[in-house]
Design an enzyme around this catalytic site. Structure first.
Site, PDB file in Angstrom:
ATOM      1  N   LYS A  14       0.794  -1.014  -0.068  1.00  0.00           N
ATOM      2  CA  LYS A  14       0.084  -0.052   0.370  1.00  0.00           C
ATOM      3  C   LYS A  14       1.167   1.105  -0.133  1.00  0.00           C
ATOM      4  O   LYS A  14       0.612   2.474  -1.177  1.00  0.00           O
ATOM      5  CB  LYS A  14      -0.895   0.166   1.137  1.00  0.00           C
ATOM      6  CG  LYS A  14      -1.796  -1.185   1.378  1.00  0.00           C
ATOM      7  CD  LYS A  14      -3.008  -0.307   2.382  1.00  0.00           C
ATOM      8  CE  LYS A  14      -2.231  -0.917   3.806  1.00  0.00           C
ATOM      9  NZ  LYS A  14      -1.782  -2.179   4.513  1.00  0.00           N
ATOM     10  N   ARG A  92      -9.687   0.412   8.080  1.00  0.00           N
ATOM     11  CA  ARG A  92      -9.190  -1.096   8.516  1.00  0.00           C
ATOM     12  C   ARG A  92     -10.284  -1.496   9.163  1.00  0.00           C
ATOM     13  O   ARG A  92      -9.375  -2.909   9.884  1.00  0.00           O
ATOM     14  CB  ARG A  92      -7.851  -0.840   9.607  1.00  0.00           C
ATOM     15  CG  ARG A  92      -6.454  -0.704   8.902  1.00  0.00           C
ATOM     16  CD  ARG A  92      -5.343  -0.459   9.612  1.00  0.00           C
ATOM     17  NE  ARG A  92      -4.398  -1.008   9.633  1.00  0.00           N
ATOM     18  CZ  ARG A  92      -3.022  -0.886   8.870  1.00  0.00           C
ATOM     19  NH1 ARG A  92      -3.089   0.537   8.493  1.00  0.00           N
ATOM     20  NH2 ARG A  92      -1.977  -1.067   8.350  1.00  0.00           N
ATOM     21  N   ARG A 131      12.434  -5.948   5.203  1.00  0.00           N
ATOM     22  CA  ARG A 131      11.511  -4.733   5.591  1.00  0.00           C
ATOM     23  C   ARG A 131      12.328  -4.637   6.962  1.00  0.00           C
ATOM     24  O   ARG A 131      12.982  -3.605   7.064  1.00  0.00           O
ATOM     25  CB  ARG A 131      10.778  -3.515   4.996  1.00  0.00           C
ATOM     26  CG  ARG A 131      10.565  -2.704   5.495  1.00  0.00           C
ATOM     27  CD  ARG A 131       8.232  -1.769   5.039  1.00  0.00           C
ATOM     28  NE  ARG A 131       7.468  -3.193   6.117  1.00  0.00           N
ATOM     29  CZ  ARG A 131       6.760  -1.882   5.982  1.00  0.00           C
ATOM     30  NH1 ARG A 131       5.736  -1.581   4.952  1.00  0.00           N
ATOM     31  NH2 ARG A 131       5.798  -2.680   6.809  1.00  0.00           N
ATOM     32  N   ARG A 137      11.947  -0.979  11.901  1.00  0.00           N
ATOM     33  CA  ARG A 137      10.854  -1.220  11.646  1.00  0.00           C
ATOM     34  C   ARG A 137      10.313  -2.806  13.497  1.00  0.00           C
ATOM     35  O   ARG A 137      10.466  -2.821  12.575  1.00  0.00           O
ATOM     36  CB  ARG A 137       9.415  -1.081  10.865  1.00  0.00           C
ATOM     37  CG  ARG A 137       8.516  -0.189  10.634  1.00  0.00           C
ATOM     38  CD  ARG A 137       8.229  -0.298   9.921  1.00  0.00           C
ATOM     39  NE  ARG A 137       6.751  -0.483   9.886  1.00  0.00           N
ATOM     40  CZ  ARG A 137       5.850  -0.343   9.301  1.00  0.00           C
ATOM     41  NH1 ARG A 137       5.194  -0.054   7.686  1.00  0.00           N
ATOM     42  NH2 ARG A 137       4.166  -0.546   9.287  1.00  0.00           N
ATOM     43  N   ARG A 148      -0.383  -9.442  13.280  1.00  0.00           N
ATOM     44  CA  ARG A 148      -1.473  -8.080  12.394  1.00  0.00           C
ATOM     45  C   ARG A 148      -1.879  -8.761  11.219  1.00  0.00           C
ATOM     46  O   ARG A 148      -2.719  -7.809  10.906  1.00  0.00           O
ATOM     47  CB  ARG A 148      -0.306  -7.147  11.702  1.00  0.00           C
ATOM     48  CG  ARG A 148       0.354  -6.114  12.784  1.00  0.00           C
ATOM     49  CD  ARG A 148       2.432  -6.157  12.258  1.00  0.00           C
ATOM     50  NE  ARG A 148       2.098  -5.318  11.076  1.00  0.00           N
ATOM     51  CZ  ARG A 148       2.809  -5.267  10.511  1.00  0.00           C
ATOM     52  NH1 ARG A 148       4.343  -5.370  10.877  1.00  0.00           N
ATOM     53  NH2 ARG A 148       3.323  -4.451   8.704  1.00  0.00           N
TER      54      ARG A 148
END
Ligand code: B4P
Length: 193
Positions: A14, A92, A131, A137, A148
């Site tokens: 996204k 969401r 990532r 992160r 998640r």
């Protein structure tokens, strides 16, 4: 104004595709994940609260998110310089979807399209682990990624049915190069704009 929702599981691309979209179509970008990370980095009370949810892979409560979203939307659109807005990571949940429609209606606006990026779970996990290694992160570790994904399947993906019924859902194959995926999304945007 052209209001587009970019939708998909964590790691579906996204944020990546939003960057291309804002450039080509001259749109403003609202990433609720980025907004929350900026709050966290500023050390504000809101940021501390947000971090307590994000670090567990949970969603920030709807009431809070809806207020944040409305204020960011007004900030980004008030000068009248943008041709539209990309909503990246919002809505969401079903209540967030309802709140978004209401907020836009109050401003004489509506959603033109919901672009859903479909990527299989194995690939999502691989992308997010990678990532995490590059960006550090804190929510890109295996355990939090799993949480998640559960949140996505249980709370977020039911929104697809809502948008399908409204005739606004466009499902895009989210596997391939970033450019290939962008070309698929552009076809949709060129149709609805
Ligand atoms: P977000 O910041 O929205 O993050 P995301 O869904 O994990 O990532 P995205 O799909 O944007 O993936 P990206 O393009 O970066 O949310 C983080 C957290 O914030 C949530 O868990 C929640 O706690 C909170 N939050 C946010 N919004 C909320 C809301 N509305 N309500 C409540 N809580 C909220 O891509 C991922 C990786 O894949 C990148 O490394 C990228 O380079 C790579 N990639 C992209 N496209 C690729 C391709 N085609 N091929 C290979 N790799 C690709």
């Amino acid at each position: 104004m052209l209001n587009i929702v970019i939708f998909g599981a964590p790691g579906s691309g996204k944020g990546t595709q939003s960057e291309f979209l804002i450039e080509k179509y001259e749109l403003a970008h609202i990433s609720t994940g980025d907004v929350l990370r900026a709050e966290r980095d500023s050390g504000s009370e809101l940021g501390k609260l947000a971090e307590s949810y994000m670090s567990k892979g949970q969603l920030i409560p709807d009431e809070l998110m809806v207020d944040i979203l409305a204020s960011v939307y007004d900030q980004k659109t008030q000068k009248g310089e943008t041709k539209g807005v990309i909503f990246d990571g919002f809505p969401r949940t079903i209540p967030q979807g309802e709140a978004l429609a209401e907020m836009l209606e109050e401003r004489g606006q509506k959603i033109a399209a919901v672009v859903s990026l479909d990527v299989k779970e194995e690939e999502l996990i691989t992308r997010l682990i990678n990532r995490g290694k590059e960006s550090g992160r804190s929510d890109d570790n295996y355990e939090t990624i799993k949480a998640r994904l559960d949140v996505y399947y249980n709370q977020t993906s039911p929104l697809k049915e809502k948008y399908e019924k409204e005739g606004k859902l466009y499902q895009i194959e989210g596997l391939g190069t970033k450019d290939q995926i962008f070309a698929r999304i552009s076809e949709v945007i060129d149709k609805v704009k």
